[in-house]
Design a protein around this motif. Structure first.
Motif, PDB file in Angstrom:
ATOM      1  N   SER A 297      18.260  31.342  -8.807  1.00 20.58           N
ATOM      2  CA  SER A 297      17.365  30.658  -9.749  1.00 20.58           C
ATOM      3  C   SER A 297      16.753  31.663 -10.722  1.00 20.58           C
ATOM      4  O   SER A 297      16.746  32.880 -10.485  1.00 20.58           O
ATOM      5  N   GLU A 298      16.219  31.145 -11.815  1.00 18.85           N
ATOM      6  CA  GLU A 298      15.574  32.007 -12.813  1.00 18.85           C
ATOM      7  C   GLU A 298      14.334  32.698 -12.259  1.00 18.85           C
ATOM      8  O   GLU A 298      13.855  33.667 -12.858  1.00 18.85           O
ATOM      9  N   ASP A 299      13.825  32.227 -11.138  1.00 16.33           N
ATOM     10  CA  ASP A 299      12.664  32.871 -10.523  1.00 16.33           C
ATOM     11  C   ASP A 299      12.962  34.325 -10.155  1.00 16.33           C
ATOM     12  O   ASP A 299      12.037  35.148 -10.048  1.00 16.33           O
ATOM     13  N   TYR A 300      14.234  34.635  -9.947  1.00 15.19           N
ATOM     14  CA  TYR A 300      14.602  35.993  -9.555  1.00 15.19           C
ATOM     15  C   TYR A 300      14.498  36.982 -10.712  1.00 15.19           C
ATOM     16  O   TYR A 300      14.450  38.195 -10.482  1.00 15.19           O
ATOM     17  N   LEU A 301      14.472  36.506 -11.938  1.00 17.36           N
ATOM     18  CA  LEU A 301      14.561  37.397 -13.095  1.00 17.36           C
ATOM     19  C   LEU A 301      13.402  38.379 -13.182  1.00 17.36           C
ATOM     20  O   LEU A 301      13.565  39.504 -13.675  1.00 17.36           O
ATOM     21  N   ASP A 302      12.224  37.988 -12.718  1.00 15.86           N
ATOM     22  CA  ASP A 302      11.055  38.868 -12.800  1.00 15.86           C
ATOM     23  C   ASP A 302      10.912  39.772 -11.583  1.00 15.86           C
ATOM     24  O   ASP A 302      10.002  40.609 -11.536  1.00 15.86           O
ATOM     25  N   ARG A 303      11.804  39.627 -10.619  1.00 18.02           N
ATOM     26  CA  ARG A 303      11.700  40.435  -9.412  1.00 18.02           C
ATOM     27  C   ARG A 303      12.446  41.757  -9.560  1.00 18.02           C
ATOM     28  O   ARG A 303      13.344  41.911 -10.402  1.00 18.02           O
ATOM     29  N   SER A 304      12.065  42.721  -8.744  1.00 12.56           N
ATOM     30  CA  SER A 304      12.812  43.975  -8.711  1.00 12.56           C
ATOM     31  C   SER A 304      14.126  43.730  -7.975  1.00 12.56           C
ATOM     32  O   SER A 304      14.132  43.100  -6.912  1.00 12.56           O
ATOM     33  N   PRO A 305      15.235  44.235  -8.501  1.00 16.32           N
ATOM     34  CA  PRO A 305      16.508  44.044  -7.788  1.00 16.32           C
ATOM     35  C   PRO A 305      16.504  44.701  -6.416  1.00 16.32           C
ATOM     36  O   PRO A 305      17.249  44.295  -5.524  1.00 16.32           O
ATOM     37  N   PHE A 306      15.621  45.676  -6.227  1.00 18.27           N
ATOM     38  CA  PHE A 306      15.593  46.409  -4.964  1.00 18.27           C
ATOM     39  C   PHE A 306      14.791  45.689  -3.884  1.00 18.27           C
ATOM     40  O   PHE A 306      14.736  46.147  -2.740  1.00 18.27           O
ATOM     41  N   ASP A 307      14.196  44.552  -4.259  1.00 21.61           N
ATOM     42  CA  ASP A 307      13.510  43.715  -3.275  1.00 21.61           C
ATOM     43  C   ASP A 307      14.416  42.587  -2.773  1.00 21.61           C
ATOM     44  O   ASP A 307      13.987  41.761  -1.975  1.00 21.61           O
TER      45      ASP A 307
ATOM     46  N   SER B  97      18.069  40.868  -1.101  1.00 21.42           N
ATOM     47  CA  SER B  97      19.043  41.146  -0.045  1.00 21.42           C
ATOM     48  C   SER B  97      20.299  41.747  -0.668  1.00 21.42           C
ATOM     49  O   SER B  97      20.512  41.686  -1.892  1.00 21.42           O
ATOM     50  N   GLY B  98      21.169  42.305   0.181  1.00 19.30           N
ATOM     51  CA  GLY B  98      22.407  42.898  -0.329  1.00 19.30           C
ATOM     52  C   GLY B  98      23.261  41.894  -1.073  1.00 19.30           C
ATOM     53  O   GLY B  98      23.812  42.194  -2.139  1.00 19.30           O
ATOM     54  N   GLY B  99      23.380  40.684  -0.530  1.00 20.37           N
ATOM     55  CA  GLY B  99      24.177  39.654  -1.187  1.00 20.37           C
ATOM     56  C   GLY B  99      23.591  39.230  -2.518  1.00 20.37           C
ATOM     57  O   GLY B  99      24.318  39.001  -3.492  1.00 20.37           O
ATOM     58  N   GLN B 100      22.263  39.146  -2.587  1.00 20.97           N
ATOM     59  CA  GLN B 100      21.602  38.777  -3.844  1.00 20.97           C
ATOM     60  C   GLN B 100      21.765  39.886  -4.882  1.00 20.97           C
ATOM     61  O   GLN B 100      21.994  39.605  -6.065  1.00 20.97           O
ATOM     62  N   MET B 101      21.674  41.131  -4.447  1.00 20.40           N
ATOM     63  CA  MET B 101      21.870  42.251  -5.375  1.00 20.40           C
ATOM     64  C   MET B 101      23.282  42.224  -5.956  1.00 20.40           C
ATOM     65  O   MET B 101      23.482  42.490  -7.144  1.00 20.40           O
ATOM     66  N   ARG B 102      24.247  41.885  -5.126  1.00 22.70           N
ATOM     67  CA  ARG B 102      25.622  41.829  -5.625  1.00 22.70           C
ATOM     68  C   ARG B 102      25.770  40.738  -6.676  1.00 22.70           C
ATOM     69  O   ARG B 102      26.445  40.917  -7.690  1.00 22.70           O
ATOM     70  N   ARG B 103      25.123  39.603  -6.456  1.00 26.05           N
ATOM     71  CA  ARG B 103      25.178  38.515  -7.438  1.00 26.05           C
ATOM     72  C   ARG B 103      24.536  38.941  -8.755  1.00 26.05           C
ATOM     73  O   ARG B 103      25.036  38.600  -9.832  1.00 26.05           O
ATOM     74  N   VAL B 104      23.445  39.687  -8.676  1.00 24.19           N
ATOM     75  CA  VAL B 104      22.799  40.190  -9.896  1.00 24.19           C
ATOM     76  C   VAL B 104      23.733  41.137 -10.643  1.00 24.19           C
ATOM     77  O   VAL B 104      23.872  41.065 -11.876  1.00 24.19           O
ATOM     78  N   ALA B 105      24.394  42.031  -9.903  1.00 24.18           N
ATOM     79  CA  ALA B 105      25.327  42.964 -10.541  1.00 24.18           C
ATOM     80  C   ALA B 105      26.478  42.215 -11.212  1.00 24.18           C
ATOM     81  O   ALA B 105      26.902  42.561 -12.324  1.00 24.18           O
ATOM     82  N   ILE B 106      26.975  41.176 -10.571  1.00 25.67           N
ATOM     83  CA  ILE B 106      28.054  40.366 -11.158  1.00 25.67           C
ATOM     84  C   ILE B 106      27.549  39.627 -12.386  1.00 25.67           C
ATOM     85  O   ILE B 106      28.246  39.547 -13.409  1.00 25.67           O
ATOM     86  N   ALA B 107      26.310  39.113 -12.325  1.00 18.54           N
ATOM     87  CA  ALA B 107      25.719  38.443 -13.500  1.00 18.54           C
ATOM     88  C   ALA B 107      25.660  39.396 -14.682  1.00 18.54           C
ATOM     89  O   ALA B 107      25.869  38.989 -15.834  1.00 18.54           O
TER      90      ALA B 107
ATOM     91  N   GLY C  21      32.175  43.937   2.683  1.00 16.54           N
ATOM     92  CA  GLY C  21      30.900  43.924   3.393  1.00 16.54           C
ATOM     93  C   GLY C  21      30.214  42.585   3.489  1.00 16.54           C
ATOM     94  O   GLY C  21      29.165  42.480   4.126  1.00 16.54           O
ATOM     95  N   LEU C  22      30.771  41.544   2.866  1.00 13.79           N
ATOM     96  CA  LEU C  22      30.154  40.223   2.908  1.00 13.79           C
ATOM     97  C   LEU C  22      30.659  39.435   4.115  1.00 13.79           C
ATOM     98  O   LEU C  22      31.790  39.617   4.554  1.00 13.79           O
ATOM     99  N   ASP C  23      29.814  38.525   4.619  1.00 12.90           N
ATOM    100  CA  ASP C  23      30.259  37.640   5.690  1.00 12.90           C
ATOM    101  C   ASP C  23      31.184  36.577   5.106  1.00 12.90           C
ATOM    102  O   ASP C  23      31.304  36.452   3.877  1.00 12.90           O
TER     103      ASP C  23
END
Length: 284
Positions: A135-145, A147-157, A175-177
């Motif tokens: 969700s767009e709620d993630y945009l204001d968060r630090s990528p380092f906060d 999860s690993g899977g969420q960070m990967r999605r951000v990198a792909i975005a 490394g993904l389930d």
């Protein structure tokens, strides 16, 4: 945007006669808007091959044609941004490349680097965060906060935000389930259905069977085979030489064949295997 390799050889430290050979006289075509998988053992030349597509590496001899752009040994590093905007690359563990203090800034970095105005880059970030399932709620968060899977999605975005015509994936699900792997692969299949060319490097034969239209087999820096996954996985010579392994459905079918099930060719997906089993049971 079709990609064509013509007699491409790449030697690391080419002025040294004992240098390592990364590619040996490779010729092939990667079709526009297709989903192509490149497989082979570690060190077979897979990553070396795809790094020529956006000129991260230059051929020692031969040429690569990417759309209207030709890459040769003489190609210099000037004016490569348009090519690298056309060809996006998702490296293995792309989350390790995140560095900005917010998710929005990280996704915007690529587009801005390619000269896209800041407001357009921001719009792309807001669009692509949703494309990768966040969700767009993630945009204001630090990528380092995240999860690993969420960070990967951000990198792909961040790669998708530059709107490349071709997307190269170097072991994108490492490394993904199983659930996370399927979600990421479904995402890239959808990108292909929307008109992108997808090139997948992987050791996961189930991903090849389930998603790819064309399969290329690399071994000892050479291209050994090209064909549909169905044809390649049924090539006994490649199997005997251990140049490929089989997806799980085909392995299971081999076990069933020892119990009097008969297959004209090995089924390579769960759906194919299920249909074959139903047909044979129903026939009995």
């Amino acid at each position: 945007m079709q990609i064509e390799f013509k007699n491409v050889t790449h030697s690391y430290e080419s002025n040294n006669p004992l240098s390592g050979l990364g590619l040996a006289d490779v010729s092939c075509k990667i079709e526009d808007k297709a989903f192509t998988a490149i497989v082979g053992k570690t060190g077979s030349g897979k990553s070396t091959l795809v790094r020529h597509i956006n000129a991260l590496l230059k051929p020692t001899s031969g040429e690569i044609k990417v759309g209207d752009r030709v890459i040769t040994p003489e190609t210099n590093n000037k004016n490569l941004k348009p090519l690298r905007k056309q060809v996006g690359m998702v490296f293995q563990f792309p989350e390790s490349q995140l560095f900005e203090d917010t998710v929005e800034k990280d996704i915007m970095f690529g587009p801005k680097n390619f000269g896209i105005p800041e407001e357009e880059a921001r719009e792309a970030a807001h669009k692509m965060i949703k494309v990768v399932g966040l969700s767009e709620d993630y945009l204001d968060r630090s990528p380092f906060d995240l999860s690993g899977g969420q960070m990967r999605r951000v990198a792909i975005a961040g790669v998708l935000a530059s709107d490349p015509e071709t997307i190269i994936l170097d072991e994108p699900t490492a490394g993904l389930d199983p659930v996370g792997r399927k979600e990421i692969m479904d995402l890239f299949k959808e990108q292909q259905q929307n008109g992108k060319t997808i090139i997948l490097i992987t050791h996961n034969m189930d991903d090849v069977a389930n998603y790819a239209e064309t399969m290329m087999v690399m071994h000892d820096s050479r291209l050994r085979a090209v064909g549909t996954p169905k044809d390649i996985f049924n090539d006994q010579d490649l199997l005997d030489k251990k140049l490929i392994s089989l997806p799980q459905s085909a392995v299971f079918a081999q076990k069933l064949a020892k119990k009097n099930f008969k297959f004209e060719s090995l089924p390579i997906t769960i759906n194919e295997l299920t249909a074959e089993i139903k047909q044979q049971i129903h026939g009995e």
